[in-house]
Motif scaffolding. Sequence first.
Motif, PDB file in Angstrom:
ATOM      1  N   TRP A  93       1.575  14.789 -13.521  1.00  0.00           N
ATOM      2  CA  TRP A  93       0.605  15.041 -14.329  1.00  0.00           C
ATOM      3  C   TRP A  93       0.128  16.575 -14.077  1.00  0.00           C
ATOM      4  O   TRP A  93      -0.254  17.265 -15.087  1.00  0.00           O
ATOM      5  CB  TRP A  93      -0.885  14.205 -13.701  1.00  0.00           C
ATOM      6  CG  TRP A  93      -1.926  14.326 -14.725  1.00  0.00           C
ATOM      7  CD1 TRP A  93      -3.000  15.341 -14.394  1.00  0.00           C
ATOM      8  CD2 TRP A  93      -2.264  13.773 -16.068  1.00  0.00           C
ATOM      9  NE1 TRP A  93      -3.883  15.005 -15.407  1.00  0.00           N
ATOM     10  CE2 TRP A  93      -3.557  14.056 -16.214  1.00  0.00           C
ATOM     11  CE3 TRP A  93      -1.746  12.553 -16.542  1.00  0.00           C
ATOM     12  CZ2 TRP A  93      -4.380  13.791 -17.529  1.00  0.00           C
ATOM     13  CZ3 TRP A  93      -2.309  12.218 -17.580  1.00  0.00           C
ATOM     14  CH2 TRP A  93      -3.552  12.912 -17.795  1.00  0.00           C
ATOM     15  N   THR A 110       0.653  -1.062   0.053  1.00  0.00           N
ATOM     16  CA  THR A 110       0.036  -0.133  -0.065  1.00  0.00           C
ATOM     17  C   THR A 110       0.850   1.279  -0.071  1.00  0.00           C
ATOM     18  O   THR A 110       0.583   2.180  -0.733  1.00  0.00           O
ATOM     19  CB  THR A 110      -0.836   0.041   1.199  1.00  0.00           C
ATOM     20  OG1 THR A 110      -1.761  -1.134   1.135  1.00  0.00           O
ATOM     21  CG2 THR A 110      -1.922   1.192   1.211  1.00  0.00           C
ATOM     22  N   SER A 124       2.563   1.905  -3.572  1.00  0.00           N
ATOM     23  CA  SER A 124       1.668   2.178  -4.567  1.00  0.00           C
ATOM     24  C   SER A 124       1.216   3.645  -4.440  1.00  0.00           C
ATOM     25  O   SER A 124       0.922   4.244  -5.126  1.00  0.00           O
ATOM     26  CB  SER A 124       0.269   1.401  -4.396  1.00  0.00           C
ATOM     27  OG  SER A 124      -0.340   1.306  -3.259  1.00  0.00           O
ATOM     28  N   ARG A 125       1.086   4.142  -2.994  1.00  0.00           N
ATOM     29  CA  ARG A 125       0.735   5.392  -2.798  1.00  0.00           C
ATOM     30  C   ARG A 125       1.835   6.218  -2.990  1.00  0.00           C
ATOM     31  O   ARG A 125       1.494   7.372  -3.821  1.00  0.00           O
ATOM     32  CB  ARG A 125       0.437   5.507  -1.258  1.00  0.00           C
ATOM     33  CG  ARG A 125       0.108   6.823  -0.622  1.00  0.00           C
ATOM     34  CD  ARG A 125      -0.777   7.706  -1.602  1.00  0.00           C
ATOM     35  NE  ARG A 125      -1.905   7.465  -1.835  1.00  0.00           N
ATOM     36  CZ  ARG A 125      -2.848   7.682  -2.710  1.00  0.00           C
ATOM     37  NH1 ARG A 125      -2.368   8.942  -3.455  1.00  0.00           N
ATOM     38  NH2 ARG A 125      -3.969   7.372  -2.966  1.00  0.00           N
ATOM     39  N   SER A 126       3.165   6.002  -2.930  1.00  0.00           N
ATOM     40  CA  SER A 126       4.148   6.687  -3.429  1.00  0.00           C
ATOM     41  C   SER A 126       4.170   6.904  -4.946  1.00  0.00           C
ATOM     42  O   SER A 126       4.675   7.932  -5.499  1.00  0.00           O
ATOM     43  CB  SER A 126       5.590   5.752  -2.728  1.00  0.00           C
ATOM     44  OG  SER A 126       6.490   6.648  -3.560  1.00  0.00           O
ATOM     45  N   ALA A 127       4.181   5.757  -5.529  1.00  0.00           N
ATOM     46  CA  ALA A 127       3.916   5.667  -7.093  1.00  0.00           C
ATOM     47  C   ALA A 127       2.904   6.745  -7.654  1.00  0.00           C
ATOM     48  O   ALA A 127       2.984   7.442  -8.863  1.00  0.00           O
ATOM     49  CB  ALA A 127       3.836   4.484  -7.607  1.00  0.00           C
ATOM     50  N   ALA A 128       1.745   6.628  -6.921  1.00  0.00           N
ATOM     51  CA  ALA A 128       0.432   7.616  -7.410  1.00  0.00           C
ATOM     52  C   ALA A 128       0.874   8.991  -7.121  1.00  0.00           C
ATOM     53  O   ALA A 128       0.351   9.792  -7.643  1.00  0.00           O
ATOM     54  CB  ALA A 128      -0.746   6.940  -6.472  1.00  0.00           C
ATOM     55  N   ASP A 129       1.514   9.051  -5.985  1.00  0.00           N
ATOM     56  CA  ASP A 129       1.813  10.587  -5.598  1.00  0.00           C
ATOM     57  C   ASP A 129       2.876  11.115  -6.661  1.00  0.00           C
ATOM     58  O   ASP A 129       2.647  12.245  -7.181  1.00  0.00           O
ATOM     59  CB  ASP A 129       2.548  10.731  -4.290  1.00  0.00           C
ATOM     60  CG  ASP A 129       1.414  10.575  -2.982  1.00  0.00           C
ATOM     61  OD1 ASP A 129       0.183  10.620  -3.581  1.00  0.00           O
ATOM     62  OD2 ASP A 129       1.783  10.257  -1.781  1.00  0.00           O
ATOM     63  N   LYS A 130       3.811  10.482  -7.212  1.00  0.00           N
ATOM     64  CA  LYS A 130       4.575  10.763  -8.116  1.00  0.00           C
ATOM     65  C   LYS A 130       4.035  10.872  -9.513  1.00  0.00           C
ATOM     66  O   LYS A 130       4.391  11.916 -10.335  1.00  0.00           O
ATOM     67  CB  LYS A 130       5.928   9.518  -8.324  1.00  0.00           C
ATOM     68  CG  LYS A 130       6.827   9.232  -7.178  1.00  0.00           C
ATOM     69  CD  LYS A 130       7.991   8.345  -7.466  1.00  0.00           C
ATOM     70  CE  LYS A 130       8.797   8.310  -6.340  1.00  0.00           C
ATOM     71  NZ  LYS A 130       9.688   7.235  -6.382  1.00  0.00           N
ATOM     72  N   VAL A 131       3.183   9.938  -9.775  1.00  0.00           N
ATOM     73  CA  VAL A 131       2.519  10.202 -11.146  1.00  0.00           C
ATOM     74  C   VAL A 131       1.487  11.666 -10.940  1.00  0.00           C
ATOM     75  O   VAL A 131       1.056  12.095 -11.932  1.00  0.00           O
ATOM     76  CB  VAL A 131       1.443   9.157 -11.346  1.00  0.00           C
ATOM     77  CG1 VAL A 131       0.346   9.300 -12.546  1.00  0.00           C
ATOM     78  CG2 VAL A 131       2.367   7.943 -11.911  1.00  0.00           C
ATOM     79  N   GLU A 132       0.971  11.713 -10.020  1.00  0.00           N
ATOM     80  CA  GLU A 132       0.124  12.766  -9.744  1.00  0.00           C
ATOM     81  C   GLU A 132       0.893  14.094  -9.753  1.00  0.00           C
ATOM     82  O   GLU A 132       0.433  15.234 -10.425  1.00  0.00           O
ATOM     83  CB  GLU A 132      -0.829  12.910  -8.249  1.00  0.00           C
ATOM     84  CG  GLU A 132      -1.593  13.954  -8.085  1.00  0.00           C
ATOM     85  CD  GLU A 132      -2.019  14.152  -6.838  1.00  0.00           C
ATOM     86  OE1 GLU A 132      -2.909  14.740  -6.284  1.00  0.00           O
ATOM     87  OE2 GLU A 132      -1.438  13.061  -5.672  1.00  0.00           O
ATOM     88  N   SER A 133       1.842  14.246  -9.226  1.00  0.00           N
ATOM     89  CA  SER A 133       2.829  15.467  -9.339  1.00  0.00           C
ATOM     90  C   SER A 133       3.450  15.624 -10.892  1.00  0.00           C
ATOM     91  O   SER A 133       3.339  16.927 -11.334  1.00  0.00           O
ATOM     92  CB  SER A 133       4.058  15.541  -8.325  1.00  0.00           C
ATOM     93  OG  SER A 133       4.876  14.390  -8.730  1.00  0.00           O
TER      94      SER A 133
END
Length: 95
Positions: A48, A34, A37-46
């Motif tokens: 984007w 978890t 995956s949260r770290s990867a989602a934060d990187k993609v969000e920044s």
Amino acid sequence: MQLLILLIIAGVIGYYLARSKYSKSIDEAASKITDSSRSAADKVESWWQGVFKRNKPPQAEVIEGQAADVSEEPAPPAEKQPSRRRESSSSEKTE
């Protein structure tokens, strides 16, 4: 029917795993997944937001309060222009 039997078997196995001594290590592994995956989602969000977000001025350049050129009086209404459709149809009739 077979799917229902498989779901019941998976539920029973999950129940016994949750009650066993392995439950703590399973919870820790799930927590690590978890977090990653949260770290990867934060990187993609920044990324984007960096690509698609409008350029905003830096916080130091933002002036608080009202703008200097804003007047209290409302702007006069715009003058009504004749329709171009009417002009083109009337010019075709006269020709």
